[in-house]
Motif scaffolding. Structure first.
Motif, PDB file in Angstrom:
ATOM      1  N   GLY A 130       0.827  -1.198   0.000  1.00 52.45           N
ATOM      2  CA  GLY A 130       0.000   0.000   0.000  1.00 52.45           C
ATOM      3  C   GLY A 130       0.858   1.243   0.000  1.00 52.45           C
ATOM      4  N   VAL A 131       0.207   2.391  -0.062  1.00 52.18           N
ATOM      5  CA  VAL A 131       0.888   3.685  -0.032  1.00 52.18           C
ATOM      6  C   VAL A 131       0.254   4.543   1.052  1.00 52.18           C
ATOM      7  CG1 VAL A 131       1.349   5.821  -1.290  1.00 52.18           C
ATOM      8  CG2 VAL A 131       1.607   3.621  -2.444  1.00 52.18           C
ATOM      9  N   GLU A 132       1.113   5.118   1.891  1.00 51.03           N
ATOM     10  CA  GLU A 132       0.658   5.997   2.969  1.00 51.03           C
ATOM     11  C   GLU A 132       0.900   7.438   2.546  1.00 51.03           C
ATOM     12  OE1 GLU A 132       1.285   5.229   7.470  1.00 51.03           O
ATOM     13  OE2 GLU A 132       2.925   6.524   6.850  1.00 51.03           O
ATOM     14  N   ARG A 133      -0.190   8.219   2.473  1.00 46.49           N
ATOM     15  CA  ARG A 133      -0.081   9.623   2.049  1.00 46.49           C
ATOM     16  C   ARG A 133      -0.872  10.493   3.010  1.00 46.49           C
ATOM     17  NH1 ARG A 133      -0.633  11.052  -4.133  1.00 46.49           N
ATOM     18  NH2 ARG A 133      -2.778  11.410  -3.466  1.00 46.49           N
ATOM     19  N   GLU A 134      -0.195  11.500   3.554  1.00 51.93           N
ATOM     20  CA  GLU A 134      -0.846  12.497   4.387  1.00 51.93           C
ATOM     21  C   GLU A 134      -0.424  13.870   3.903  1.00 51.93           C
ATOM     22  OE1 GLU A 134      -1.360  11.885   8.739  1.00 51.93           O
ATOM     23  OE2 GLU A 134       0.088  10.275   8.461  1.00 51.93           O
ATOM     24  N   ARG A 135      -1.367  14.803   3.888  1.00 51.77           N
ATOM     25  CA  ARG A 135      -1.079  16.152   3.413  1.00 51.77           C
ATOM     26  C   ARG A 135       0.060  16.781   4.226  1.00 51.77           C
ATOM     27  NH1 ARG A 135      -3.874  19.695   0.342  1.00 51.77           N
ATOM     28  NH2 ARG A 135      -5.721  18.323   0.358  1.00 51.77           N
ATOM     29  N   GLY A 136       1.051  17.330   3.513  1.00 53.38           N
ATOM     30  CA  GLY A 136       2.165  17.991   4.170  1.00 53.38           C
ATOM     31  C   GLY A 136       3.259  17.059   4.651  1.00 53.38           C
ATOM     32  N   ALA A 141       5.879   3.997   0.708  1.00 54.75           N
ATOM     33  CA  ALA A 141       5.397   2.719   0.197  1.00 54.75           C
ATOM     34  C   ALA A 141       5.555   1.689   1.308  1.00 54.75           C
ATOM     35  CB  ALA A 141       6.201   2.302  -1.031  1.00 54.75           C
ATOM     36  N   LEU A 142       4.486   0.967   1.595  1.00 54.71           N
ATOM     37  CA  LEU A 142       4.528  -0.077   2.614  1.00 54.71           C
ATOM     38  C   LEU A 142       4.790  -1.402   1.911  1.00 54.71           C
ATOM     39  CD1 LEU A 142       1.512   1.078   4.829  1.00 54.71           C
ATOM     40  CD2 LEU A 142       3.874   1.858   4.811  1.00 54.71           C
ATOM     41  N   MET A 143       5.866  -2.064   2.317  1.00 52.90           N
ATOM     42  CA  MET A 143       6.360  -3.214   1.574  1.00 52.90           C
ATOM     43  C   MET A 143       6.236  -4.513   2.376  1.00 52.90           C
ATOM     44  SD  MET A 143       7.149  -1.349  -1.002  1.00 52.90           S
ATOM     45  CE  MET A 143       7.716  -2.696  -2.058  1.00 52.90           C
ATOM     46  N   GLY A 144       6.117  -5.626   1.636  1.00 58.14           N
ATOM     47  CA  GLY A 144       6.012  -6.931   2.262  1.00 58.14           C
ATOM     48  C   GLY A 144       6.850  -7.970   1.536  1.00 58.14           C
ATOM     49  N   GLU A 145       7.032  -9.113   2.163  1.00 53.20           N
ATOM     50  CA  GLU A 145       7.764 -10.204   1.537  1.00 53.20           C
ATOM     51  C   GLU A 145       6.944 -10.755   0.372  1.00 53.20           C
ATOM     52  OE1 GLU A 145       8.537 -13.131   4.472  1.00 53.20           O
ATOM     53  OE2 GLU A 145      10.052 -11.931   5.516  1.00 53.20           O
ATOM     54  N   PRO A 146       7.576 -11.004  -0.775  1.00 50.89           N
ATOM     55  CA  PRO A 146       6.843 -11.562  -1.919  1.00 50.89           C
ATOM     56  C   PRO A 146       6.201 -12.903  -1.562  1.00 50.89           C
ATOM     57  CG  PRO A 146       8.987 -10.755  -2.611  1.00 50.89           C
ATOM     58  CD  PRO A 146       8.978 -10.711  -1.106  1.00 50.89           C
ATOM     59  N   GLY A 147       4.980 -13.074  -1.944  1.00 52.84           N
ATOM     60  CA  GLY A 147       4.290 -14.333  -1.688  1.00 52.84           C
ATOM     61  C   GLY A 147       3.548 -14.362  -0.374  1.00 52.84           C
ATOM     62  N   THR A 148       4.224 -14.018   0.711  1.00 54.61           N
ATOM     63  CA  THR A 148       3.598 -14.088   2.033  1.00 54.61           C
ATOM     64  C   THR A 148       2.874 -12.799   2.404  1.00 54.61           C
ATOM     65  OG1 THR A 148       5.519 -13.234   3.260  1.00 54.61           O
ATOM     66  CG2 THR A 148       5.462 -15.600   2.767  1.00 54.61           C
ATOM     67  N   ARG A 149       3.242 -11.682   1.763  1.00 60.34           N
ATOM     68  CA  ARG A 149       2.711 -10.346   2.086  1.00 60.34           C
ATOM     69  C   ARG A 149       2.946  -9.984   3.555  1.00 60.34           C
ATOM     70  NH1 ARG A 149      -0.523  -7.755  -1.390  1.00 60.34           N
ATOM     71  NH2 ARG A 149      -1.956  -6.884   0.176  1.00 60.34           N
ATOM     72  N   LYS A 150       3.972 -10.544   4.147  1.00 58.39           N
ATOM     73  CA  LYS A 150       4.330 -10.185   5.519  1.00 58.39           C
ATOM     74  C   LYS A 150       4.990  -8.804   5.512  1.00 58.39           C
ATOM     75  CE  LYS A 150       7.279 -11.495   9.410  1.00 58.39           C
ATOM     76  NZ  LYS A 150       8.331 -12.430   9.891  1.00 58.39           N
ATOM     77  N   TYR A 151       4.457  -7.872   6.289  1.00 60.58           N
ATOM     78  CA  TYR A 151       4.953  -6.495   6.309  1.00 60.58           C
ATOM     79  C   TYR A 151       6.383  -6.434   6.827  1.00 60.58           C
ATOM     80  CZ  TYR A 151       5.294  -1.579   7.670  1.00 60.58           C
ATOM     81  OH  TYR A 151       5.702  -0.273   7.821  1.00 60.58           O
ATOM     82  N   VAL A 152       7.267  -5.770   6.062  1.00 60.13           N
ATOM     83  CA  VAL A 152       8.672  -5.674   6.460  1.00 60.13           C
ATOM     84  C   VAL A 152       9.120  -4.234   6.681  1.00 60.13           C
ATOM     85  CG1 VAL A 152       9.345  -7.849   5.372  1.00 60.13           C
ATOM     86  CG2 VAL A 152       9.445  -5.727   4.039  1.00 60.13           C
ATOM     87  N   GLY A 153       8.235  -3.244   6.412  1.00 60.98           N
ATOM     88  CA  GLY A 153       8.613  -1.870   6.674  1.00 60.98           C
ATOM     89  C   GLY A 153       8.175  -0.928   5.567  1.00 60.98           C
ATOM     90  N   SER A 154       8.471   0.344   5.761  1.00 64.75           N
ATOM     91  CA  SER A 154       8.080   1.375   4.798  1.00 64.75           C
ATOM     92  C   SER A 154       9.302   1.939   4.084  1.00 64.75           C
ATOM     93  CB  SER A 154       7.324   2.498   5.498  1.00 64.75           C
ATOM     94  OG  SER A 154       8.135   3.122   6.482  1.00 64.75           O
ATOM     95  N   ALA A 155       9.071   2.416   2.868  1.00 66.11           N
ATOM     96  CA  ALA A 155      10.146   2.985   2.051  1.00 66.11           C
ATOM     97  C   ALA A 155       9.711   4.358   1.539  1.00 66.11           C
ATOM     98  CB  ALA A 155      10.479   2.063   0.885  1.00 66.11           C
ATOM     99  N   PHE A 156      10.593   5.330   1.694  1.00 63.52           N
ATOM    100  CA  PHE A 156      10.342   6.678   1.189  1.00 63.52           C
ATOM    101  C   PHE A 156      10.248   6.634  -0.337  1.00 63.52           C
ATOM    102  CE2 PHE A 156      12.153  10.879  -0.128  1.00 63.52           C
ATOM    103  CZ  PHE A 156      11.079  11.656   0.310  1.00 63.52           C
ATOM    104  N   ILE A 157       9.240   7.260  -0.891  1.00 61.43           N
ATOM    105  CA  ILE A 157       9.047   7.235  -2.341  1.00 61.43           C
ATOM    106  C   ILE A 157       9.879   8.343  -2.981  1.00 61.43           C
ATOM    107  CG2 ILE A 157       7.361   7.480  -4.203  1.00 61.43           C
ATOM    108  CD1 ILE A 157       5.266   6.298  -2.331  1.00 61.43           C
ATOM    109  N   THR A 158      10.958   7.943  -3.661  1.00 62.85           N
ATOM    110  CA  THR A 158      11.895   8.900  -4.256  1.00 62.85           C
ATOM    111  C   THR A 158      11.707   9.018  -5.769  1.00 62.85           C
ATOM    112  OG1 THR A 158      13.553   7.149  -4.466  1.00 62.85           O
ATOM    113  CG2 THR A 158      13.619   8.490  -2.469  1.00 62.85           C
ATOM    114  N   LEU A 159      10.625   8.489  -6.297  1.00 63.03           N
ATOM    115  CA  LEU A 159      10.384   8.515  -7.738  1.00 63.03           C
ATOM    116  C   LEU A 159      10.155   9.940  -8.225  1.00 63.03           C
ATOM    117  CD1 LEU A 159       7.822   5.560  -7.769  1.00 63.03           C
ATOM    118  CD2 LEU A 159      10.303   5.416  -8.123  1.00 63.03           C
ATOM    119  N   ASN A 160      10.403  10.160  -9.511  1.00 60.35           N
ATOM    120  CA  ASN A 160      10.123  11.482 -10.069  1.00 60.35           C
ATOM    121  C   ASN A 160       8.608  11.700 -10.152  1.00 60.35           C
ATOM    122  OD1 ASN A 160       9.124  10.316 -12.511  1.00 60.35           O
ATOM    123  ND2 ASN A 160      11.214  10.167 -13.300  1.00 60.35           N
TER     124      ASN A 160
END
Length: 219
Positions: A130-136, A141-160
């Motif tokens: 999923g993606v966590e977005r709050e104004r300001g 990006a909330l990431m998980g292990e492939p296949g199991t969807r076990k949550y492993v942490g969040s990643a700052f979205i640095t995309l253009n």
């Protein structure tokens, strides 16, 4: 030695003889006999404050205190050379990073430029939950292990900007229920099928200092 304050780090080694952070966490509670303490500095010895000595002098005294084949090991100085070349070798060996101390430096607590801890990064292919977005606030990006969807942490979205807009469009199109046991505010969860390249610190069970580098839809 009657009393001493030693600076160092506790490690557990893997089959290749390299420090293994995940194995360390398991050993602390279940396999204490696998623990080693790697000593790299000496602050006090038998009531004497050594912090005003240069780092080379402190380490020379420390080396003389450590018994061979013990659970306390001395962290050897790496040979001099180009810093980038040395770190490249550390990174290629799969190590978590390197500690550097300025020659001749005294020991001082708090923030200082006299020593640096430079961490190694790695890139993993993970499932986008999923993606966590709050104004300001930055988007994550909330990431998980492939296949199991076990949550492993969040990643700052640095995309253009273009890729961020494309990602948000895909997330909305694939909106789904939250993974079991995961609760995060202001998050749009997605169904299985989106993957991403995540750059993060090596040697950690959960994502730390992580950033989303790219994403794609799994066929």
């Amino acid at each position: 030695v009657e009393t001493a304050i030693v600076d160092g780090e506790t490690i557990v080694t893997n089959d290749a003889g390299l420090p293994d952070f995940a194995a360390l966490r398991r050993a602390i509670t279940r396999r204490q006999h696998d623990l080693y303490f790697v000593a790299f500095d000496l602050l006090h010895l038998n009531g004497h404050d050594l912090r005003d000595l240069g780092v080379e002098e402190r380490r020379e005294i420390l080396l003389g205190l450590i018994q061979p084949d013990s659970r306390i090991q001395f962290s050897e100085t790496m040979p001099g050379g180009d810093a980038n070349a040395i770190f490249y070798l550390v990174d290629q060996a799969g190590l978590e990073g390197i500690v550097s101390k300025r020659l001749g430096s005294k020991y001082r607590s708090g923030n200082t430029t006299a020593w640096l801890k430079t961490k190694s990064y790695t890139v993993s292919d993970l499932e986008l939950l999923g993606v966590e977005r709050e104004r300001g606030k930055p988007a994550f990006a909330l990431m998980g292990e492939p296949g199991t969807r076990k949550y492993v942490g969040s990643a700052f979205i640095t995309l253009n900007r273009e890729m961020r807009e494309r990602l948000w469009k895909r997330v909305q199109e694939h909106a789904g229920p939250a993974p079991e046991g995961v609760k995060r505010q202001a998050t749009t969860w997605v169904k299985p099928g989106l993957k991403g390249h995540v750059k993060h610190l090596r040697g950690e069970d959960k994502l730390r200092h992580a950033s989303l580098q790219d994403f794609w839809e799994e066929n």
